[in-house]
Design a protein around this motif. Sequence first.
Motif: not given
Length: 287
Positions: A196-206
């Motif tokens: 869930a947290s990785w998706l938040t992060l991966l939606s914003k950059g590389k």
Amino acid sequence: MEYPLVSIVIPAYNRPHTLKIALESALEQTYPNIEIIICDDSTTPEVQEMLDPFLDSFPQIQYHKNEKNLFLENWHKCFDLASGEYINYLMDDDVFHKEKIEKMIHFFRNFENITLVTSYRQTMNESGAFIPPNYATKRLYDETRIMDGKMLANVALTRCLNVIGEPTTVLFKKTDLIERFGIYKGRQYSLLNDLASWLTLLSKGKAVYISEELSYFRIHPNQNNQTLGPKAFTEWLDIMIASRDDGFLDTNDLFKTALHSYHERIKGLPQFVSDVERIETILTTLD
């Protein structure tokens, strides 16, 4: 050279022996500027007793004993107490390679728009002996690579496997995690709190995937994801559906692949009959 502060945060629970090993691996980091935050959710005093000599010798360790069991809120407490620009969770039954933080922070400092750095993680058994990887922990790429975050997330979603890594595996910038750990689209996930947290992060950059082993993931009967119950697996379907709002699984073909992967994982299991029906309904809208 400036070294931004990295917070290694450890949500502890009744595992003094493996926590000691995890803590020693954090203290052995070659990166020179770290703090270690331990939030103890234990029901017995053994963890605190084990930690007392460390607290006397290492001022970079902060220890907090919870008055009552917080469970997932303990993860949030760790996050809130962290002062570092960067955060890396460390599970109390896992281990860091001594160069983990140093090698990962390199990418944040030398490349633009990095929001998540992960690596291959070596699996080990309860006693710490290395064991072969499972489907999720196999080395994803033979070389280190930087890629679009959504591309890496889609690999996990279409395979219905957390190939990105458990909380121990990932380093991220604290301000990039706009929702608290384990929350995605306003929902707190339990089995998939890391994804869930990785998706938040991966939606914003590389994303960066480092092909060498920089952490060690302990698999044993008493780890947290073994105690949630099989029905928690339904979170996979929920998060697949929710992820499309952020541009993941952005084609019907990718979405279908993810749905079929989940279907294969639950096929024949009576507790997931309603999920099979949900999948069939969704597929009719994609044809």
